[in-house]
Write a protein that holds these residues in place. Sequence first.
Motif, PDB file in Angstrom:
ATOM      1  N   UNK A  36       7.004   4.894   4.517  1.00  0.00           N
ATOM      2  CA  UNK A  36       6.147   6.180   4.645  1.00  0.00           C
ATOM      3  C   UNK A  36       7.200   7.278   5.081  1.00  0.00           C
ATOM      4  N   UNK A  37       8.164   6.979   6.070  1.00  0.00           N
ATOM      5  CA  UNK A  37       8.943   8.084   6.561  1.00  0.00           C
ATOM      6  C   UNK A  37       9.813   8.562   5.083  1.00  0.00           C
ATOM      7  N   UNK A  38      10.219   7.759   4.117  1.00  0.00           N
ATOM      8  CA  UNK A  38      10.994   8.123   3.048  1.00  0.00           C
ATOM      9  C   UNK A  38      10.210   8.874   1.979  1.00  0.00           C
ATOM     10  N   UNK A  39       8.781   8.723   2.362  1.00  0.00           N
ATOM     11  CA  UNK A  39       7.806   9.194   1.499  1.00  0.00           C
ATOM     12  C   UNK A  39       7.364  10.608   2.005  1.00  0.00           C
ATOM     13  N   UNK A  83      -4.401  11.475   9.581  1.00  0.00           N
ATOM     14  CA  UNK A  83      -5.402  11.361   8.467  1.00  0.00           C
ATOM     15  C   UNK A  83      -5.177  10.730   7.320  1.00  0.00           C
ATOM     16  N   UNK A  84      -4.139   9.918   7.310  1.00  0.00           N
ATOM     17  CA  UNK A  84      -3.752   8.835   6.349  1.00  0.00           C
ATOM     18  C   UNK A  84      -4.276   7.602   6.270  1.00  0.00           C
ATOM     19  N   UNK A  85      -4.763   7.172   7.439  1.00  0.00           N
ATOM     20  CA  UNK A  85      -5.718   5.996   7.495  1.00  0.00           C
ATOM     21  C   UNK A  85      -6.822   6.181   8.200  1.00  0.00           C
TER      22      UNK A  85
ATOM     23  N   UNK B  15      -1.151  -2.656   4.676  1.00  0.00           N
ATOM     24  CA  UNK B  15      -0.346  -2.691   3.771  1.00  0.00           C
ATOM     25  C   UNK B  15      -1.198  -2.122   2.249  1.00  0.00           C
ATOM     26  N   UNK B  16      -2.002  -3.024   2.215  1.00  0.00           N
ATOM     27  CA  UNK B  16      -3.083  -2.796   0.971  1.00  0.00           C
ATOM     28  C   UNK B  16      -3.857  -1.714   1.017  1.00  0.00           C
ATOM     29  N   UNK B  17      -4.304  -1.049   2.023  1.00  0.00           N
ATOM     30  CA  UNK B  17      -4.950   0.138   1.834  1.00  0.00           C
ATOM     31  C   UNK B  17      -3.917   1.426   1.699  1.00  0.00           C
ATOM     32  N   UNK B  18      -2.844   1.395   2.285  1.00  0.00           N
ATOM     33  CA  UNK B  18      -1.915   2.438   1.799  1.00  0.00           C
ATOM     34  C   UNK B  18      -1.224   2.226   0.542  1.00  0.00           C
ATOM     35  N   UNK B  21      -3.651   3.943  -1.625  1.00  0.00           N
ATOM     36  CA  UNK B  21      -3.663   5.350  -1.391  1.00  0.00           C
ATOM     37  C   UNK B  21      -2.310   5.987  -2.194  1.00  0.00           C
ATOM     38  N   UNK B  22      -1.690   4.819  -2.713  1.00  0.00           N
ATOM     39  CA  UNK B  22      -0.332   5.377  -3.586  1.00  0.00           C
ATOM     40  C   UNK B  22       0.843   5.871  -2.679  1.00  0.00           C
TER      41      UNK B  22
END
Lengths: 106, 191
Positions: A36-39, A83-85, B15-18, B21-22
Amino acid sequence: MNVRELNGAAAPPMTNGELAFEAPWQGRVFAMANALCDAGAFQWSEFQAALIDEISAHESDGTPYAYYERFQAALEALLSRKGLIDRSALNARSEAYHQRPHGHDH
Amino acid sequence: MSELTTPALRAEALEDLLVEQGLFAPEQLDAIIEMFNERVGPMNGARVVARAWTEPTFKARLLEDATTAIAEYAFEGGQVDKLVVVENTDEVHNVVVCTLCSCYPWAVLGLPPKWYKDPAYRSRIVREPRRVLEEFGLEIAQNKTIRVWDSSAEVRYMVLPQMPERLATADETARAAAVSRDAMIGVALVQ
């Protein structure tokens, strides 16, 4: 020098007596934070701050110390703030996985 | 966290949710885990130490600006902005901690051992370093200064241990093999 040829103290993590992760889920959670940090989802310093918050909150309430559970909670908190989860979606999905028949929970 | 779900199930759900979301692909996680299991670890720091012991110009660069000095190795395991290497001498013994969480120089040492993340180590090494080091089996002479370095998200520390006499004639591979993770954290000496 190929690290696989090294022995003793300088051997790679897998063979020097200590696994990087004690359980597969710990590796997944750790890798998620890195990916996630890399992204660009967050800066590593933001995650570090969330982790410090989680750790200090739990060290003062006396619950037994479980590092990767704090790590996971910090990741959830940060993703929720960004707001990502959606926590209720995460709770629902976890609950659904819990209800799976045995043999499907791997 | 729900009482009914375990951390493992919750991690899978997250993990699956993220992934849905791509934000990343599962294969990316596999690659990161493999990297930390197999290629990122204390053997990287050990190579740096072994070289610094016999190459004075490299050692000088390492102590001056470790981040730049190790750049040529292209070690994996990012998320570390700045690496600082502190040298043990006859007068000073250095030891590293992260008092607030678990900051650690991944690129050169891999992931931290369990005790490094433990609240007891994190608080006690600052208050009573001599005693904690004794518990690791390391007695530091009373007339020697102990410096404790607190890592952070911005700065990570690694100790450059002293080279024991017996390694003076060894080749670089043998010297690197003698440098333990604990010696580079500062809770052990190179034997």
